[in-house]
Design a protein around this motif. Structure first.
Motif, PDB file in Angstrom:
ATOM      1  N   ARG A 411       0.836  -1.193   0.000  1.00 39.89           N
ATOM      2  CA  ARG A 411       0.000   0.000   0.000  1.00 39.89           C
ATOM      3  C   ARG A 411       0.880   1.256   0.000  1.00 39.89           C
ATOM      4  O   ARG A 411       2.076   1.196   0.274  1.00 39.89           O
ATOM      5  N   THR A 412       0.255   2.373  -0.270  1.00 41.13           N
ATOM      6  CA  THR A 412       0.963   3.651  -0.231  1.00 41.13           C
ATOM      7  C   THR A 412       1.189   4.066   1.226  1.00 41.13           C
ATOM      8  O   THR A 412       0.664   3.450   2.160  1.00 41.13           O
ATOM      9  N   GLY A 413       1.936   5.151   1.403  1.00 40.95           N
ATOM     10  CA  GLY A 413       2.151   5.666   2.750  1.00 40.95           C
ATOM     11  C   GLY A 413       0.860   6.063   3.429  1.00 40.95           C
ATOM     12  O   GLY A 413       0.732   5.981   4.659  1.00 40.95           O
ATOM     13  N   THR A 414      -0.117   6.493   2.655  1.00 39.92           N
ATOM     14  CA  THR A 414      -1.419   6.863   3.208  1.00 39.92           C
ATOM     15  C   THR A 414      -2.206   5.641   3.657  1.00 39.92           C
ATOM     16  O   THR A 414      -3.129   5.750   4.466  1.00 39.92           O
ATOM     17  N   GLY A 415      -1.839   4.476   3.123  1.00 34.75           N
ATOM     18  CA  GLY A 415      -2.548   3.251   3.463  1.00 34.75           C
ATOM     19  C   GLY A 415      -3.506   2.783   2.397  1.00 34.75           C
ATOM     20  O   GLY A 415      -4.270   1.835   2.599  1.00 34.75           O
ATOM     21  N   SER A 416      -3.466   3.437   1.215  1.00 32.59           N
ATOM     22  CA  SER A 416      -4.375   3.079   0.129  1.00 32.59           C
ATOM     23  C   SER A 416      -3.771   1.999  -0.755  1.00 32.59           C
ATOM     24  O   SER A 416      -2.548   1.893  -0.904  1.00 32.59           O
ATOM     25  N   LEU A 417      -4.656   1.212  -1.364  1.00 32.61           N
ATOM     26  CA  LEU A 417      -4.239   0.166  -2.294  1.00 32.61           C
ATOM     27  C   LEU A 417      -4.076   0.775  -3.683  1.00 32.61           C
ATOM     28  O   LEU A 417      -5.028   1.309  -4.239  1.00 32.61           O
ATOM     29  N   PRO A 418      -2.873   0.692  -4.260  1.00 30.79           N
ATOM     30  CA  PRO A 418      -2.642   1.273  -5.585  1.00 30.79           C
ATOM     31  C   PRO A 418      -3.116   0.318  -6.686  1.00 30.79           C
ATOM     32  O   PRO A 418      -3.385  -0.852  -6.439  1.00 30.79           O
ATOM     33  N   GLU A 419      -3.181   0.827  -7.886  1.00 34.04           N
ATOM     34  CA  GLU A 419      -3.523  -0.039  -9.018  1.00 34.04           C
ATOM     35  C   GLU A 419      -2.375  -0.968  -9.374  1.00 34.04           C
ATOM     36  O   GLU A 419      -2.588  -2.135  -9.713  1.00 34.04           O
ATOM     37  N   LYS A 420      -1.142  -0.450  -9.313  1.00 35.65           N
ATOM     38  CA  LYS A 420       0.012  -1.218  -9.768  1.00 35.65           C
ATOM     39  C   LYS A 420       1.116  -1.202  -8.724  1.00 35.65           C
ATOM     40  O   LYS A 420       1.171  -0.313  -7.860  1.00 35.65           O
ATOM     41  N   VAL A 421       2.028  -2.171  -8.843  1.00 33.10           N
ATOM     42  CA  VAL A 421       3.227  -2.234  -8.012  1.00 33.10           C
ATOM     43  C   VAL A 421       4.398  -2.516  -8.945  1.00 33.10           C
ATOM     44  O   VAL A 421       4.370  -3.472  -9.735  1.00 33.10           O
ATOM     45  N   LEU A 422       5.428  -1.687  -8.878  1.00 32.20           N
ATOM     46  CA  LEU A 422       6.577  -1.827  -9.765  1.00 32.20           C
ATOM     47  C   LEU A 422       7.438  -3.026  -9.377  1.00 32.20           C
ATOM     48  O   LEU A 422       7.287  -3.616  -8.308  1.00 32.20           O
ATOM     49  N   ALA A 423       8.354  -3.364 -10.265  1.00 36.07           N
ATOM     50  CA  ALA A 423       9.202  -4.531 -10.048  1.00 36.07           C
ATOM     51  C   ALA A 423       9.959  -4.455  -8.729  1.00 36.07           C
ATOM     52  O   ALA A 423      10.204  -5.471  -8.076  1.00 36.07           O
ATOM     53  N   GLY A 424      10.328  -3.248  -8.321  1.00 36.54           N
ATOM     54  CA  GLY A 424      11.048  -3.082  -7.068  1.00 36.54           C
ATOM     55  C   GLY A 424      10.162  -3.012  -5.845  1.00 36.54           C
ATOM     56  O   GLY A 424      10.666  -2.838  -4.727  1.00 36.54           O
ATOM     57  N   GLY A 425       8.861  -3.102  -6.030  1.00 36.85           N
ATOM     58  CA  GLY A 425       7.931  -3.114  -4.902  1.00 36.85           C
ATOM     59  C   GLY A 425       7.276  -1.780  -4.607  1.00 36.85           C
ATOM     60  O   GLY A 425       6.482  -1.687  -3.664  1.00 36.85           O
ATOM     61  N   GLU A 426       7.557  -0.748  -5.416  1.00 32.30           N
ATOM     62  CA  GLU A 426       6.984   0.572  -5.149  1.00 32.30           C
ATOM     63  C   GLU A 426       5.565   0.661  -5.714  1.00 32.30           C
ATOM     64  O   GLU A 426       5.320   0.236  -6.848  1.00 32.30           O
ATOM     65  N   PRO A 427       4.623   1.234  -4.956  1.00 32.19           N
ATOM     66  CA  PRO A 427       3.275   1.434  -5.491  1.00 32.19           C
ATOM     67  C   PRO A 427       3.295   2.429  -6.641  1.00 32.19           C
ATOM     68  O   PRO A 427       4.119   3.357  -6.666  1.00 32.19           O
ATOM     69  N   ALA A 428       2.381   2.234  -7.610  1.00 25.45           N
ATOM     70  CA  ALA A 428       2.383   3.081  -8.795  1.00 25.45           C
ATOM     71  C   ALA A 428       0.959   3.293  -9.292  1.00 25.45           C
ATOM     72  O   ALA A 428       0.019   2.617  -8.871  1.00 25.45           O
ATOM     73  N   ALA A 429       0.825   4.272 -10.180  1.00 28.71           N
ATOM     74  CA  ALA A 429      -0.445   4.663 -10.800  1.00 28.71           C
ATOM     75  C   ALA A 429      -1.372   5.270  -9.753  1.00 28.71           C
ATOM     76  O   ALA A 429      -0.909   6.007  -8.884  1.00 28.71           O
ATOM     77  N   VAL A 430      -2.663   4.973  -9.816  1.00 27.06           N
ATOM     78  CA  VAL A 430      -3.611   5.613  -8.905  1.00 27.06           C
ATOM     79  C   VAL A 430      -3.741   4.838  -7.604  1.00 27.06           C
ATOM     80  O   VAL A 430      -3.502   3.636  -7.534  1.00 27.06           O
ATOM     81  N   ALA A 431      -4.150   5.541  -6.571  1.00 31.54           N
ATOM     82  CA  ALA A 431      -4.447   4.929  -5.276  1.00 31.54           C
ATOM     83  C   ALA A 431      -5.465   5.820  -4.572  1.00 31.54           C
ATOM     84  O   ALA A 431      -5.266   7.034  -4.520  1.00 31.54           O
ATOM     85  N   PRO A 432      -6.545   5.250  -4.091  1.00 37.49           N
ATOM     86  CA  PRO A 432      -6.924   3.836  -4.191  1.00 37.49           C
ATOM     87  C   PRO A 432      -7.620   3.547  -5.510  1.00 37.49           C
ATOM     88  O   PRO A 432      -8.072   4.459  -6.207  1.00 37.49           O
ATOM     89  N   LEU A 433      -7.726   2.247  -5.839  1.00 36.17           N
ATOM     90  CA  LEU A 433      -8.512   1.780  -6.969  1.00 36.17           C
ATOM     91  C   LEU A 433      -9.731   1.051  -6.411  1.00 36.17           C
ATOM     92  O   LEU A 433      -9.596   0.098  -5.638  1.00 36.17           O
ATOM     93  N   ALA A 434     -10.916   1.494  -6.798  1.00 34.92           N
ATOM     94  CA  ALA A 434     -12.143   0.954  -6.209  1.00 34.92           C
ATOM     95  C   ALA A 434     -12.280  -0.551  -6.422  1.00 34.92           C
ATOM     96  O   ALA A 434     -12.741  -1.267  -5.524  1.00 34.92           O
ATOM     97  N   TRP A 435     -11.892  -1.046  -7.604  1.00 37.26           N
ATOM     98  CA  TRP A 435     -12.036  -2.475  -7.884  1.00 37.26           C
ATOM     99  C   TRP A 435     -11.185  -3.298  -6.914  1.00 37.26           C
ATOM    100  O   TRP A 435     -11.640  -4.299  -6.364  1.00 37.26           O
ATOM    101  N   THR A 436      -9.950  -2.876  -6.695  1.00 36.53           N
ATOM    102  CA  THR A 436      -9.092  -3.594  -5.752  1.00 36.53           C
ATOM    103  C   THR A 436      -9.662  -3.536  -4.340  1.00 36.53           C
ATOM    104  O   THR A 436      -9.729  -4.550  -3.641  1.00 36.53           O
ATOM    105  N   ASN A 437     -10.074  -2.351  -3.914  1.00 34.84           N
ATOM    106  CA  ASN A 437     -10.665  -2.209  -2.578  1.00 34.84           C
ATOM    107  C   ASN A 437     -11.828  -3.177  -2.389  1.00 34.84           C
ATOM    108  O   ASN A 437     -11.934  -3.866  -1.370  1.00 34.84           O
ATOM    109  N   ALA A 438     -12.724  -3.211  -3.379  1.00 35.22           N
ATOM    110  CA  ALA A 438     -13.910  -4.054  -3.260  1.00 35.22           C
ATOM    111  C   ALA A 438     -13.544  -5.530  -3.196  1.00 35.22           C
ATOM    112  O   ALA A 438     -14.117  -6.294  -2.401  1.00 35.22           O
ATOM    113  N   THR A 439     -12.591  -5.955  -4.009  1.00 36.86           N
ATOM    114  CA  THR A 439     -12.225  -7.370  -4.044  1.00 36.86           C
ATOM    115  C   THR A 439     -11.542  -7.791  -2.745  1.00 36.86           C
ATOM    116  O   THR A 439     -11.763  -8.899  -2.244  1.00 36.86           O
ATOM    117  N   VAL A 440     -10.734  -6.921  -2.185  1.00 39.42           N
ATOM    118  CA  VAL A 440     -10.123  -7.202  -0.881  1.00 39.42           C
ATOM    119  C   VAL A 440     -11.204  -7.360   0.191  1.00 39.42           C
ATOM    120  O   VAL A 440     -11.165  -8.291   1.011  1.00 39.42           O
TER     121      VAL A 440
END
Length: 454
Positions: A411-440
């Motif tokens: 998750r991001t520092g704010t605690g939100s679930l991002p859309e993507k995670v880079l190869a090195g583990g960094e969150p990327a793109a938008v956060a939060p993404l509603a689809w991910t939130n709902a599925t979790v």
């Protein structure tokens, strides 16, 4: 005969371990340079006026404990403080009026924020926007369907019904849905082709909201609407959607024509990502018609579901459920032929789902949308969350927990679930993404339901 659950669990664990090793070796020796995508925002908060505020990437936001209400600064006027405290109490009361999936577990904080963020992303007309960013500030039928289901299984039925109300308003008379909508429901924002899977997702979601109402009554929760009342309220959408799917599969093959699916690209051949949601929709329609005492319509939907199920097993299933009917690699749609989307799982689907992980794993430990997705090193959280959800419904809480922990850890520092995670583990793109939130949230709700009584 299906393998026992314990063997499936062990097999999946071994597959995950082998795949992680193979993926690490691939990226260490042969993979192209991993792609970099910026983090567009760190998350969202609500200010003292109730407006949603995007938190800039890599910046912190101080919120009132237990909420996503922005805490007024030390120099804020007294009225601003009072308003913020009022909103915070309102959020806490709203949470208390429902059920928080994952409460009492290590994922409680992730679930609380995910649920409050979904609520904040719902517009006044019921439209759930995908994310608080101009490129995602639209309402996708798929995201709205998952959001309504998550709200319902969190015992926030009124909010779930509000989202379904929006979907009912924008559905075309022939039962189709656009790929996405402007948040005022006035139509699509561009010339993207309609997506056939939307009709299936909306029917599935309607079934989930009705099922959650029945479950709530069993658990002593008093929903505003019973399952039958949910189906009755949305009878027009139920009829339009069911008739649309039955018309689509009224072909010699028993399968619908090709359409864009959740990959949102043009398709010349039918994908599992289109066929499976339509089956999920017909399965739900049969239950809903039964609930409202319409046996003839229930039988019609059930017969269509059985015909489509057989057709999918005969074509996709014979090839171990690839993304395309033409064969090739699998994608995250292997989860769509498992519970909670269809029940029981299609023949051979569990084994295909287990095997699909190998080609989809990315170096940070999450999943790409499919085995044929470009080798850019990026993990996608919606697809990773779908595998957690499927594991929870397969009676494999260990695997579900591992995917959930991975999501929580990225998750991001704010605690939100991002859309993507880079190869090195960094969150990327938008956060939060509603689809991910709902599925979790749906995954945690299932794990709660299966947890032993204290």
């Amino acid at each position: 005969m299906p393998r026992p659950v314990i063997r499936r669990v062990v097999g999946l664990a071994v597959a995950l371990a082998c795949a992680l090793g193979a993926t690490a070796l691939w990226f260490a020796t042969r993979a192209p340079e991993p792609l970099h995508i910026d983090l567009y925002l760190d998350g969202i908060v609500v200010d003292h006026t109730g407006a949603v505020v995007a938190v800039p990437a890599h910046q912190a936001a101080d919120v009132i404990e237990g909420t996503i209400v922005l805490a007024p600064g030390p120099d804020a006027p007294g009225g601003e403080r009072v308003a913020a405290e009022r909103l915070a109490r309102e959020q806490l009361d709203w949470l208390a009026a429902g059920t928080l999936p994952g409460a009492g577990t290590s994922h409680e904080g992730m679930a609380r924020r995910a649920l409050l963020e979904i609520r904040a992303l719902i517009r006044a007309d019921g439209a759930l926007i995908a994310a608080a960013h101009p490129r995602w500030a639209y309402a996708w039928p798929r995201d709205n369907s998952f959001g309504a289901a998550a709200l319902a299984w969190s015992d926030h039925q009124d909010d779930a019904v509000g989202v379904l109300d929006f979907l009912a308003r924008v559905q075309a008379p022939d039962g189709t849905f656009e790929a996405r909508y402007l948040i005022d429901g006035s139509g699509p924002p561009d010339g993207r082709a309609p997506q056939t899977d939307g009709t299936g997702w909306v029917l599935w979601s309607l079934g989930q909201v009705a099922d959650a109402a029945s479950s709530g009554e069993e658990r002593g929760v008093r929903p505003s609407l019973t399952a039958a009342e949910v189906a009755g309220r949305f009878r027009a959408m139920l009829d339009r959607s069911t008739d649309r799917i039955l018309a689509l599969i009224d072909r010699p093959s028993g399968l619908p024509p090709a359409s864009p699916d959740y990959w949102e690209v043009h398709e010349d051949a039918l994908t599992l990502g289109t066929a499976a949601p339509l089956l999920a929709g017909l399965d739900a329609a049969e239950r809903l018609y039964t609930e409202i005492g319409e046996p003839q319509r229930a039988a019609q939907a059930g017969a269509g579901a059985r015909r489509l199920r057989v057709a999918i097993e005969r074509t996709f299933g014979a090839q171990d459920y690839p993304r395309s009917i033409r064969g090739g690699a699998s994608d995250a749609a292997t989860t769509f032929v498992l519970p909670p989307f269809v029940s029981p799982a299609l023949d051979g689907a569990v084994e295909a789902w287990e095997a699909s992980v190998v080609d989809m794993l990315r170096p940070a430990g999450g999943l790409a949308p499919g085995g044929s997705w470009r080798e850019d090193g990026i993990s996608w959280t919606p697809e990773t969350a779908l595998y957690a959800l499927a594991a929870a419904h397969q009676g494999d809480p260990g695997t579900a927990e591992r995917w959930l922990s991975w999501l929580s850890d990225h998750r991001t520092g704010t605690g939100s679930l991002p859309e993507k995670v880079l190869a090195g583990g960094e969150p990327a793109a938008v956060a939060p993404l509603a689809w991910t939130n709902a599925t979790v949230l749906l995954t945690l709700a299932r794990l709660d339901a299966d947890a032993p009584a204290p």
